[in-house]
Design a protein around this motif. Structure first.
Motif, PDB file in Angstrom:
ATOM      1  N   CYS A  58      -1.150 -60.746 -50.841  1.00 35.98           N
ATOM      2  CA  CYS A  58      -0.181 -59.845 -50.923  1.00 35.98           C
ATOM      3  C   CYS A  58      -0.487 -58.363 -50.177  1.00 35.98           C
ATOM      4  CB  CYS A  58       0.005 -59.449 -52.486  1.00 35.98           C
ATOM      5  SG  CYS A  58      -1.131 -57.927 -53.192  1.00 35.98           S
ATOM      6  N   PRO A  59       0.513 -57.452 -50.188  1.00 39.79           N
ATOM      7  CA  PRO A  59       0.359 -56.253 -49.209  1.00 39.79           C
ATOM      8  C   PRO A  59      -0.743 -55.430 -49.505  1.00 39.79           C
ATOM      9  CG  PRO A  59       2.510 -56.512 -49.548  1.00 39.79           C
ATOM     10  CD  PRO A  59       1.924 -57.561 -50.343  1.00 39.79           C
ATOM     11  N   GLY A  60      -1.175 -55.741 -50.944  1.00 40.26           N
ATOM     12  CA  GLY A  60      -2.372 -54.933 -51.408  1.00 40.26           C
ATOM     13  C   GLY A  60      -3.524 -55.419 -51.552  1.00 40.26           C
ATOM     14  N   CYS A  61      -3.871 -56.680 -50.800  1.00 36.12           N
ATOM     15  CA  CYS A  61      -4.923 -57.417 -51.006  1.00 36.12           C
ATOM     16  C   CYS A  61      -5.989 -56.799 -50.182  1.00 36.12           C
ATOM     17  CB  CYS A  61      -4.745 -58.859 -50.248  1.00 36.12           C
ATOM     18  SG  CYS A  61      -5.867 -59.939 -50.927  1.00 36.12           S
ATOM     19  N   GLY A  62      -7.338 -56.872 -50.608  1.00 34.49           N
ATOM     20  CA  GLY A  62      -8.501 -56.160 -49.873  1.00 34.49           C
ATOM     21  C   GLY A  62      -8.419 -54.726 -50.113  1.00 34.49           C
ATOM     22  N   MET A  63      -7.521 -54.055 -51.086  1.00 33.81           N
ATOM     23  CA  MET A  63      -7.718 -52.425 -51.436  1.00 33.81           C
ATOM     24  C   MET A  63      -9.094 -52.100 -51.703  1.00 33.81           C
ATOM     25  SD  MET A  63      -6.002 -50.729 -49.719  1.00 33.81           S
ATOM     26  CE  MET A  63      -6.670 -49.198 -50.320  1.00 33.81           C
ATOM     27  N   THR A  64      -9.508 -53.204 -52.790  1.00 35.16           N
ATOM     28  CA  THR A  64     -10.554 -52.970 -53.774  1.00 35.16           C
ATOM     29  C   THR A  64     -11.843 -52.695 -52.794  1.00 35.16           C
ATOM     30  OG1 THR A  64      -9.733 -53.915 -55.488  1.00 35.16           O
ATOM     31  CG2 THR A  64     -11.937 -53.345 -55.729  1.00 35.16           C
ATOM     32  N   ARG A  65     -11.922 -53.954 -51.859  1.00 32.77           N
ATOM     33  CA  ARG A  65     -12.958 -53.712 -51.043  1.00 32.77           C
ATOM     34  C   ARG A  65     -12.744 -52.677 -49.846  1.00 32.77           C
ATOM     35  NH1 ARG A  65     -11.780 -59.745 -49.351  1.00 32.77           N
ATOM     36  NH2 ARG A  65     -10.031 -59.441 -50.582  1.00 32.77           N
ATOM     37  N   ALA A  66     -11.612 -52.319 -49.718  1.00 31.49           N
ATOM     38  CA  ALA A  66     -11.131 -51.204 -48.717  1.00 31.49           C
ATOM     39  C   ALA A  66     -12.035 -49.923 -49.199  1.00 31.49           C
ATOM     40  CB  ALA A  66      -9.983 -51.177 -48.144  1.00 31.49           C
ATOM     41  N   SER A  67     -11.634 -49.634 -50.692  1.00 29.25           N
ATOM     42  CA  SER A  67     -11.767 -48.535 -51.228  1.00 29.25           C
ATOM     43  C   SER A  67     -13.354 -48.466 -51.250  1.00 29.25           C
ATOM     44  CB  SER A  67     -10.960 -48.319 -52.523  1.00 29.25           C
ATOM     45  OG  SER A  67      -9.855 -48.575 -52.621  1.00 29.25           O
ATOM     46  N   HIS A  68     -14.145 -49.462 -51.745  1.00 30.42           N
ATOM     47  CA  HIS A  68     -15.503 -49.440 -51.703  1.00 30.42           C
ATOM     48  C   HIS A  68     -16.003 -48.850 -50.348  1.00 30.42           C
ATOM     49  CE1 HIS A  68     -19.515 -51.535 -51.812  1.00 30.42           C
ATOM     50  NE2 HIS A  68     -19.519 -50.723 -52.888  1.00 30.42           N
ATOM     51  N   ALA A  69     -15.556 -49.516 -49.344  1.00 29.27           N
ATOM     52  CA  ALA A  69     -16.069 -49.412 -47.985  1.00 29.27           C
ATOM     53  C   ALA A  69     -15.958 -47.912 -47.673  1.00 29.27           C
ATOM     54  CB  ALA A  69     -15.299 -50.085 -46.934  1.00 29.27           C
ATOM     55  N   MET A  70     -14.751 -47.187 -48.206  1.00 33.34           N
ATOM     56  CA  MET A  70     -14.501 -46.038 -47.490  1.00 33.34           C
ATOM     57  C   MET A  70     -15.721 -45.097 -48.744  1.00 33.34           C
ATOM     58  SD  MET A  70     -12.536 -45.178 -45.396  1.00 33.34           S
ATOM     59  CE  MET A  70     -12.242 -43.406 -45.772  1.00 33.34           C
ATOM     60  N   LEU A  71     -15.659 -45.521 -49.858  1.00 32.84           N
ATOM     61  CA  LEU A  71     -16.578 -44.449 -50.887  1.00 32.84           C
ATOM     62  C   LEU A  71     -18.252 -44.899 -49.950  1.00 32.84           C
ATOM     63  CD1 LEU A  71     -15.764 -45.823 -54.470  1.00 32.84           C
ATOM     64  CD2 LEU A  71     -15.375 -43.383 -53.295  1.00 32.84           C
ATOM     65  N   GLU A  72     -18.490 -45.641 -49.285  1.00 31.86           N
ATOM     66  CA  GLU A  72     -19.695 -45.676 -48.467  1.00 31.86           C
ATOM     67  C   GLU A  72     -19.571 -45.280 -47.053  1.00 31.86           C
ATOM     68  OE1 GLU A  72     -21.033 -49.683 -49.103  1.00 31.86           O
ATOM     69  OE2 GLU A  72     -22.096 -49.328 -50.767  1.00 31.86           O
ATOM     70  N   GLY A  73     -18.321 -44.612 -46.784  1.00 30.56           N
ATOM     71  CA  GLY A  73     -18.064 -44.046 -45.586  1.00 30.56           C
ATOM     72  C   GLY A  73     -18.007 -45.179 -44.192  1.00 30.56           C
ATOM     73  N   ARG A  74     -17.699 -46.369 -44.528  1.00 30.67           N
ATOM     74  CA  ARG A  74     -17.570 -47.281 -43.586  1.00 30.67           C
ATOM     75  C   ARG A  74     -15.956 -47.411 -43.280  1.00 30.67           C
ATOM     76  NH1 ARG A  74     -18.780 -51.935 -45.720  1.00 30.67           N
ATOM     77  NH2 ARG A  74     -19.258 -51.416 -47.840  1.00 30.67           N
ATOM     78  N   VAL A  75     -15.477 -46.615 -42.454  1.00 33.51           N
ATOM     79  CA  VAL A  75     -13.975 -46.648 -41.999  1.00 33.51           C
ATOM     80  C   VAL A  75     -13.849 -47.743 -41.528  1.00 33.51           C
ATOM     81  CG1 VAL A  75     -12.331 -45.350 -41.017  1.00 33.51           C
ATOM     82  CG2 VAL A  75     -13.860 -44.110 -41.944  1.00 33.51           C
ATOM     83  N   MET A  76     -14.408 -48.265 -40.569  1.00 32.21           N
ATOM     84  CA  MET A  76     -13.943 -49.471 -39.812  1.00 32.21           C
ATOM     85  C   MET A  76     -13.700 -50.870 -40.690  1.00 32.21           C
ATOM     86  SD  MET A  76     -12.812 -48.339 -37.166  1.00 32.21           S
ATOM     87  CE  MET A  76     -12.340 -49.862 -36.436  1.00 32.21           C
ATOM     88  N   ASP A  77     -14.940 -51.188 -41.629  1.00 32.04           N
ATOM     89  CA  ASP A  77     -14.576 -52.092 -42.489  1.00 32.04           C
ATOM     90  C   ASP A  77     -13.412 -51.887 -43.555  1.00 32.04           C
ATOM     91  OD1 ASP A  77     -16.886 -52.930 -41.427  1.00 32.04           O
ATOM     92  OD2 ASP A  77     -18.170 -52.222 -42.993  1.00 32.04           O
ATOM     93  N   ALA A  78     -13.220 -50.697 -43.896  1.00 33.03           N
ATOM     94  CA  ALA A  78     -11.994 -50.504 -44.695  1.00 33.03           C
ATOM     95  C   ALA A  78     -10.891 -50.751 -44.034  1.00 33.03           C
ATOM     96  CB  ALA A  78     -11.997 -49.051 -45.164  1.00 33.03           C
ATOM     97  N   MET A  79     -10.743 -50.493 -42.739  1.00 27.39           N
ATOM     98  CA  MET A  79      -9.456 -50.977 -41.819  1.00 27.39           C
ATOM     99  C   MET A  79      -9.386 -52.409 -41.864  1.00 27.39           C
ATOM    100  SD  MET A  79      -7.933 -48.223 -41.098  1.00 27.39           S
ATOM    101  CE  MET A  79      -6.752 -48.715 -39.660  1.00 27.39           C
ATOM    102  N   ARG A  80     -10.258 -53.005 -41.772  1.00 30.10           N
ATOM    103  CA  ARG A  80     -10.531 -54.284 -41.486  1.00 30.10           C
ATOM    104  C   ARG A  80      -9.904 -55.152 -42.972  1.00 30.10           C
ATOM    105  NH1 ARG A  80     -14.540 -57.894 -41.310  1.00 30.10           N
ATOM    106  NH2 ARG A  80     -16.180 -56.132 -42.100  1.00 30.10           N
TER     107      ARG A  80
END
Lengths: 147, 181
Positions: A58-80
């Motif tokens: 769904c459009p929200g799929c991956g948001m938990t992983r993206a949020s976790h990546a952002m909390l660790e400062g991995r912006v490019m991973d979050a964008m993926r």
């Protein structure tokens, strides 16, 4: 003489209970973020029910992983994991923050992030299209799937 | 009579009638700025207060247009705005304050749509989109009605999202406890 003027329109004053509610909500969100940061994005036993049942993204799929990546400062991973969410949610956060601040003060925001009827429809189309396209298994659409 | 006025949303005053007239004449107060004195039901834009209108720079130019009037005519011309009853001012004041106070809930509707409940959110967006249009046409009652409906659907979405979050937390927590055993 001596009467005090009524409150100006749009100036009613601070609403204490609204402030409490906002503080509690922010505390809950910070608690959730801390938990996510410590236990990782896969700590939830279920994950997304929709994805488990249908296998769809769904459009929200991956948001938990993206949020976790952002909390660790991995912006490019979050964008993926969810590019549209990573762009849209911060804007939404600021727009809603403006509304909430005014709501706590018992007033109406003086300035909003401008978005008209057409802007709202455009956002909606973008989100729905994103939800469809990211399920297509071919390049380049496969880039939109959480990976 | 002591006047209060607002400047960028901040209440100022009290000042004397001469002082506020001086401010108006100097351009420090715009015709859209709100003023109030004891006895008035609420804040009113400067342009709708007859006894202050004469001090406005725009109004000065209209005075020379009747230079040939006799003294009696002048007083009658001046008297008519004074004699304007309060009633026309009151609805105008209500319109003014309410028009600014009718929120469209557009961002809330978008949040409801994206974060949770697409069907509810779309209904909210449809009503939210109506609000500004109706306000521009001057249909304040219609705008208020659309605003209320948008708020209703946003609140409904907020209720649904809260229930979903709580259910998800309970489900995950139970699964978490079971797997721990």
């Amino acid at each position: 003489m001596g009467a005090n003027p009524p409150p100006l329109p749009g100036q009613v004053g601070l609403r204490p209970w609204r402030l409490v509610l906002v503080f509690v909500s922010v505390a809950l969100m910070m608690g959730g973020a801390t938990w996510l940061r410590l236990s990782g994005p896969n700590a939830m036993p279920y994950g997304c029910m929709l994805n488990q049942l249908t296998g769809l993204h769904c459009p929200g799929c991956g948001m938990t992983r993206a949020s976790h990546a952002m909390l660790e400062g991995r912006v490019m991973d979050a964008m993926r994991f969810n590019p549209v969410g990573m762009v849209l949610l911060p804007i939404l956060g600021v727009a809603l923050g403006i509304e909430v601040l005014a709501w706590v003060r018992g007033t109406v925001p003086k300035r909003r992030i401008p978005i008209g009827k057409h802007g709202a429809v455009t956002l909606l189309v973008v989100v729905v299209a994103f939800g469809v396209l990211r399920n297509l298994p071919w390049w380049p659409f496969s880039l939109l799937a959480p990976h | 009579m002591q006047w209060y006025y607002s400047n960028d949303g901040n209440q100022q005053g009290p000042v004397s009638e001469d002082e506020i007239k001086a401010k108006i004449a100097s351009g420090a107060l715009k015709s859209s700025d709100l003023v109030w004195k004891d006895g008035m039901p609420g804040w009113v834009p400067l342009s709708q207060v007859p006894e202050l209108r004469a001090a406005q720079p725009g109004a000065v130019s209209s005075v020379p247009s009747v230079p040939s009037a006799t003294e009696g005519d002048t007083t009658r011309a001046e008297a008519s705005p004074y004699q304007t009853p309060n009633s026309p001012v009151v609805p105008a004041q209500n319109n003014f304050s309410n028009s600014a106070d009718i929120p469209s809930y557009m961002w809330q509707s978008i949040a409801a749509t994206i974060l949770c409940c697409l069907p509810f959110g779309v209904v909210a967006i449809v009503y939210a989109a109506k609000v500004d249009g109706l306000k521009q046409v001057g249909d304040l009652a219609g705008a208020r009605e659309a605003s209320k409906k948008a708020k209703l659907w946003v609140n409904l979405s907020a209720g649904v999202i809260l229930v979903l979050i709580v259910l998800g937390m309970i489900g995950n927590l139970m699964e978490f406890l079971n797997s721990g055993r």
